[in-house]
Design an enzyme around this catalytic site. Structure first.
Site, short mmCIF file in Angstrom:
data_model
loop_
_atom_site.label_atom_id
_atom_site.label_comp_id
_atom_site.label_asym_id
_atom_site.label_seq_id
_atom_site.Cartn_x
_atom_site.Cartn_y
_atom_site.Cartn_z
N HIS A 165 1.62 4.54 -2.45
CA HIS A 165 0.86 5.64 -2.97
C HIS A 165 0.97 6.60 -3.88
CE1 HIS A 165 -3.08 4.26 -1.15
NE2 HIS A 165 -2.16 4.40 0.57
N HIS B 196 -9.46 0.26 -0.68
CA HIS B 196 -8.57 2.01 0.49
C HIS B 196 -9.86 2.72 0.99
CE1 HIS B 196 -6.65 5.33 1.98
NE2 HIS B 196 -5.35 4.72 2.19
N GLU C 145 0.88 -0.90 0.22
CA GLU C 145 0.42 -0.08 -0.21
C GLU C 145 1.05 1.14 0.31
OE1 GLU C 145 -3.15 2.64 2.77
OE2 GLU C 145 -2.93 0.04 3.55
N ASP D 231 2.17 2.23 3.87
CA ASP D 231 0.96 3.55 3.76
C ASP D 231 1.95 4.98 3.06
OD1 ASP D 231 -1.10 4.85 3.57
OD2 ASP D 231 -1.66 4.93 5.09
#
Length: 338
Positions: A13, A166, A11, A288
Site C-alpha cells: 500500500h 481489500h 498487496e 500487506d
C-alpha cells in the site's frame, strides 16, 4: 531450493498526496493508518523511494504491486472521486515508470461514480499499463454486487485483468451492534482484528449469489487474508447453494474466479488450508506493507518475526519447489498475461 524464488507482492500500500488532501477535505479522521502524520506507518505509506526499496529487500520481495490504502477513493463523493482517481493513477504510473523492475500498480477506481468507473479502469490498463485494479468492497452503503457495477466487472473481464478487493470498516450499524462498549478493543475487532474480513467475505458471497460471476464467467478476483474467512466455512455455505439459481457449485467459483493471497498473515495452517481448497495454482503472495511488516522486533514488538520473513515463509512452505515458484510469481504472471 537451488534457485532463488522471484516474489511479487500483490498487496503493497501507498498514500498519495492527492488522496490525502481529498480525504482531509472530506473530513476523514487523519490517522497514521491512512498516511497522516509522522508515525512510522504513515511515513512508510508515503514513501515510494529508497526506504521502501530497502524494506522490500529486507523482506526478500522482488516486486511490489502498489495500491492505495483502504478505502481508496470509495469514501469520496461522485463529484470528486473521478478526478482524484485519475490523478492518483497518473501518480502511480509515474512511480512505476521510475522503477519498473521493482514496482507495478493496481488502479484506483471511482466507484462512487459507477458510469466513470469502467472508463477509468480501461484508461489505467490500456494507457497506463496497470495490471488490474484495487477495490474496497462497499461504496458507502452500496454493496459490491450492486447492478451499477456490472459494466465495471464486464470491462475487467474483457480486458482480462484482475480486481483485487481489500476490506474496509464495516457500516456503523454493524459496529454499534457487534463492537460497541469495548473501548479501543472494539474498533480493533471491527477492523484488522476481525470485522474487516467478515465484511468483505460477505461481499464476495453477495457477488456470487447475485450472479456477478454467472454474468461475467471470466471475471477474476483476488482475495487477500487467506480468502477473507469464506474459505474456512465454504462447506457450510455450500449447503444453501442448491437452493439458489447458481450455475455452478459454490466451491467452483472460488476455484475458477478467485485467487488467494495471505496479506502478510504468516500462518502455515492458513496457507495449507488455502492450498487444499483452491489449489496452489490459485495462490498469490503479498505482505500487506506496511501494516503487517515485521522484519525486526522494533517494528512491531508483538510479532515474533525475523529479517526476510516474507521470503523465508514461502521458502519453508510445505510445497514443492515448482509450487513455491508459482505462488511467488508464476501465478501472477499467468493471471496478468505477462
Amino acid at each position: 531450493m537451488s534457485e532463488k524464488i522471484r516474489i511479487v507482492g500483490v498487496e503493497e500500500h501507498v498514500a498519495l498526496p492527492v488522496v490525502l488532501d481529498a480525504w482531509a477535505k472530506a473530513g476523514v479522521p487523519q490517522t497514521p493508518q491512512l498516511g497522516f502524520g509522522d508515525d512510522v506507518i504513515a511515513r512508510r505509506l508515503r514513501d515510494t523511494g529508497e526506504q521502501r526499496l530497502a524494506k522490500m529487500d529486507d523482506q526478500g520481495l522482488d516486486v511490489a504491486v502498489l495500491s492505495l490504502a483502504t478505502p481508496g477513493v470509495q469514501n469520496l463523493t461522485a463529484a470528486t472521486a473521478l478526478s482524484v482517481a485519475r490523478e492518483a493513477n497518473d501518480a502511480l504510473a509515474e512511480i512505476v515508470s521510475s522503477n519498473p523492475q521493482r514496482f507495478q500498480a493496481f488502479a484506483a477506481i471511482p466507484t462512487p461514480d459507477p458510469e466513470a468507473a469502467a472508463g477509468e479502469l480501461e484508461r489505467a490498463v490500456t494507457q497506463l499499463g496497470f495490471r488490474g485494479a484495487m477495490l474496497y468492497g462497499r461504496t458507502g452503503d452500496k454493496p459490491a454486487d450492486a447492478p451499477e457495477y456490472d459494466d465495471l466487472y464486464a470491462t475487467a473481464a474483457r480486458l482480462q485483468v484482475p480486481l483485487h478487493f481489500h476490506p474496509q470498516i464495516p457500516v456503523k450499524p454493524v459496529i454499534d451492534a457487534y463492537y460497541s462498549g469495548l473501548g479501543a478493543v472494539g474498533m480493533g475487532l471491527a477492523t484488522a482484528g476481525l470485522g474487516w474480513y467478515y465484511d468483505l467475505g460477505v461481499q464476495y458471497l453477495r457477488m456470487i449469489f447475485t450472479g456477478v460471476f454467472d454474468r461475467n464467467p471470466d471475471l477474476q478476483v483476488i482475495a487477500g487474508h487467506w480468502g477473507e474467512v469464506i474459505l474456512f466455512y465454504l462447506d457450510h455455505t455450500g449447503v444453501i447453494a442448491p437452493n439458489t439459481d447458481l450455475q455452478r457449485p459454490l466451491a467452483d467459483y472460488f476455484r475458477q474466479n478467485f485467487w488467494v493471497a495471505g496479506s502478510g498473515t504468516v500462518s502455515e495452517r492458513y496457507m495449507r488450508w488455502t492450498a487444499e481448497v483452491v489449489g496452489t495454482d490459485r495462490m498469490l503472495y503479498s505482505t500487506d506493507y506496511p501494516y503487517t511488516y515485521g522484519t525486526r522486533p522494533d517494528d512491531f514488538p508483538f510479532l515474533d518475526t525475523s529479517r526476510g520473513v516474507a521470503r523465508s515463509f514461502l521458502e519453508n512452505a510445505p510445497f514443492t519447489d515448482q509450487e513455491k515458484v508459482a505462488i511467488g510469481n508464476g501465478n501472477w504472471e499467468r493471471l496478468t498475461g505477462r
